[in-house]
Design a protein around this motif. Structure first.
Motif, mmCIF file in Angstrom:
data_model
loop_
_atom_site.group_PDB
_atom_site.id
_atom_site.type_symbol
_atom_site.label_atom_id
_atom_site.label_comp_id
_atom_site.label_asym_id
_atom_site.label_seq_id
_atom_site.Cartn_x
_atom_site.Cartn_y
_atom_site.Cartn_z
ATOM 1 N N PHE A 86 0.830 -1.199 0.000
ATOM 2 C CA PHE A 86 0.000 0.000 0.000
ATOM 3 C C PHE A 86 0.872 1.259 0.000
ATOM 4 O O PHE A 86 0.596 2.214 -0.728
ATOM 5 C CB PHE A 86 -0.913 -0.003 1.229
ATOM 6 C CG PHE A 86 -1.850 1.165 1.283
ATOM 7 C CD1 PHE A 86 -2.938 1.242 0.437
ATOM 8 C CD2 PHE A 86 -1.623 2.206 2.180
ATOM 9 C CE1 PHE A 86 -3.803 2.329 0.474
ATOM 10 C CE2 PHE A 86 -2.482 3.290 2.230
ATOM 11 C CZ PHE A 86 -3.575 3.345 1.379
ATOM 12 N N THR A 87 1.947 1.255 0.796
ATOM 13 C CA THR A 87 2.863 2.404 0.832
ATOM 14 C C THR A 87 3.495 2.635 -0.532
ATOM 15 O O THR A 87 3.586 3.766 -1.006
ATOM 16 C CB THR A 87 3.965 2.165 1.892
ATOM 17 O OG1 THR A 87 3.349 1.975 3.157
ATOM 18 C CG2 THR A 87 4.914 3.345 1.970
ATOM 19 N N ARG A 88 3.934 1.558 -1.189
ATOM 20 C CA ARG A 88 4.550 1.681 -2.513
ATOM 21 C C ARG A 88 3.532 2.190 -3.538
ATOM 22 O O ARG A 88 3.834 3.042 -4.366
ATOM 23 C CB ARG A 88 5.114 0.323 -2.938
ATOM 24 C CG ARG A 88 5.994 0.407 -4.185
ATOM 25 C CD ARG A 88 6.630 -0.932 -4.540
ATOM 26 N NE ARG A 88 7.449 -1.406 -3.455
ATOM 27 C CZ ARG A 88 7.408 -2.651 -2.984
ATOM 28 N NH1 ARG A 88 6.582 -3.533 -3.517
ATOM 29 N NH2 ARG A 88 8.186 -3.031 -2.007
ATOM 30 N N GLU A 123 3.743 5.734 -5.676
ATOM 31 C CA GLU A 123 3.672 5.826 -7.140
ATOM 32 C C GLU A 123 2.522 6.730 -7.580
ATOM 33 O O GLU A 123 2.652 7.515 -8.514
ATOM 34 C CB GLU A 123 3.500 4.426 -7.730
ATOM 35 C CG GLU A 123 4.753 3.583 -7.617
ATOM 36 C CD GLU A 123 4.512 2.131 -8.004
ATOM 37 O OE1 GLU A 123 3.391 1.806 -8.476
ATOM 38 O OE2 GLU A 123 5.438 1.322 -7.818
ATOM 39 N N TRP A 124 1.388 6.621 -6.889
ATOM 40 C CA TRP A 124 0.233 7.467 -7.226
ATOM 41 C C TRP A 124 0.575 8.937 -7.012
ATOM 42 O O TRP A 124 0.244 9.788 -7.832
ATOM 43 C CB TRP A 124 -0.958 7.066 -6.369
ATOM 44 C CG TRP A 124 -2.236 7.757 -6.764
ATOM 45 C CD1 TRP A 124 -3.143 7.336 -7.672
ATOM 46 C CD2 TRP A 124 -2.724 9.009 -6.262
ATOM 47 N NE1 TRP A 124 -4.174 8.242 -7.771
ATOM 48 C CE2 TRP A 124 -3.941 9.284 -6.917
ATOM 49 C CE3 TRP A 124 -2.243 9.926 -5.332
ATOM 50 C CZ2 TRP A 124 -4.679 10.422 -6.672
ATOM 51 C CZ3 TRP A 124 -2.980 11.064 -5.082
ATOM 52 C CH2 TRP A 124 -4.180 11.305 -5.745
ATOM 53 N N ASN A 125 1.236 9.249 -5.890
ATOM 54 C CA ASN A 125 1.626 10.632 -5.601
ATOM 55 C C ASN A 125 2.577 11.169 -6.653
ATOM 56 O O ASN A 125 2.443 12.300 -7.109
ATOM 57 C CB ASN A 125 2.284 10.735 -4.222
ATOM 58 C CG ASN A 125 1.265 10.684 -3.104
ATOM 59 O OD1 ASN A 125 0.099 10.996 -3.311
ATOM 60 N ND2 ASN A 125 1.695 10.276 -1.929
ATOM 61 N N ARG A 126 3.556 10.353 -7.046
ATOM 62 C CA ARG A 126 4.498 10.795 -8.077
ATOM 63 C C ARG A 126 3.779 11.081 -9.379
ATOM 64 O O ARG A 126 4.051 12.055 -10.062
ATOM 65 C CB ARG A 126 5.582 9.736 -8.301
ATOM 66 C CG ARG A 126 6.762 9.864 -7.386
ATOM 67 C CD ARG A 126 7.959 9.089 -7.905
ATOM 68 N NE ARG A 126 7.694 7.682 -8.059
ATOM 69 C CZ ARG A 126 7.824 6.780 -7.101
ATOM 70 N NH1 ARG A 126 8.216 7.150 -5.906
ATOM 71 N NH2 ARG A 126 7.565 5.519 -7.322
ATOM 72 N N LYS A 127 2.828 10.205 -9.722
ATOM 73 C CA LYS A 127 2.109 10.360 -10.989
ATOM 74 C C LYS A 127 1.201 11.571 -10.997
ATOM 75 O O LYS A 127 1.169 12.333 -11.956
ATOM 76 C CB LYS A 127 1.302 9.097 -11.272
ATOM 77 C CG LYS A 127 0.552 9.146 -12.594
ATOM 78 C CD LYS A 127 -0.174 7.842 -12.830
ATOM 79 C CE LYS A 127 -0.964 7.908 -14.129
ATOM 80 N NZ LYS A 127 -1.753 6.702 -14.364
#
Length: 197
Positions: free
Chosen positions: A56-58, A62-66
């Motif tokens: 979930f953290t990973r 990735e969602w935040n970066r995107k």
């Protein structure tokens, strides 16, 4: 101690009194009686929690970066706190920057021949600006301001001819031309522009 109130037994005077009574009547192993079944059902839950927490953290990272950085990836375009930056041509620089409907960029004569004259260097510089503005989602028809840096003010006429041919009919910029002693890579011209997005 919790169920004592529902029984006829004498109440414990304290938790310590309760512990002493259990040791006396059942032995120390009484405290470990529920350990095997408890471990049997809690261990898989803890394992699943740690595994899912990592995934979930990973996933969130990735969602935040995107989303927070506007996609990023191989394009090199990033968005942080409402400021979008184009790919970096070098440390500490962005090819263009966009914020609240305005784009800033600088053009240099990329790929010029070593003996390129002012007209050729100006054309290449303006081509660089066109490419960067397109990437930023705008174009030269929305130009607001320009600052031109020339290493030889005697070459202003040659520069200005290419500049005028570059701009569409009816489009002008608030422009300043500055003479400088030297530019990076011994270029003859560098142009900084501000454009509406």
């Amino acid at each position: 101690m919790m169920t004592q109130a529902a029984s006829n037994l004498a109440p414990y005077s304290s938790a310590l009194n309760c512990v002493k009574d259990i040791i006396k009547t059942e032995g120390l192993t009484a405290f470990l009686a529920g350990l095997p079944p408890r471990a049997a059902y809690i261990s898989p839950l803890w394992g699943a929690q740690f595994l899912l927490n990592e995934k979930f953290t990973r996933l969130m990272s990735e969602w935040n970066r995107k989303h927070e950085r506007g996609g990023g990836g191989s394009s090199g375009i990033t968005t942080i706190k409402g400021i979008t930056r184009g790919p970096s041509p070098g440390p500490g620089r962005s090819s263009w920057v966009k914020h609240k409907g305005t784009v800033w960029t600088v053009g240099v004569p990329v790929g010029r021949e070593s003996d390129a004259n002012i007209k050729r260097q100006t054309a290449l510089t303006l081509k660089t600006i066109d490419e960067r503005l397109k990437q930023a989602g705008t174009d030269k028809s929305r130009i607001i301001e320009a600052t031109v840096f020339l290493t030889n003010m005697k070459e202003f006429v040659g520069f200005n001819q290419v500049w005028k041919e570059w701009l569409p009919e009816g489009v002008g910029a608030s422009r300043a031309t500055v003479g400088v002693a030297k530019l990076a890579n011994d270029d003859k011209v560098e142009i900084k522009v501000t454009v509406a997005a």
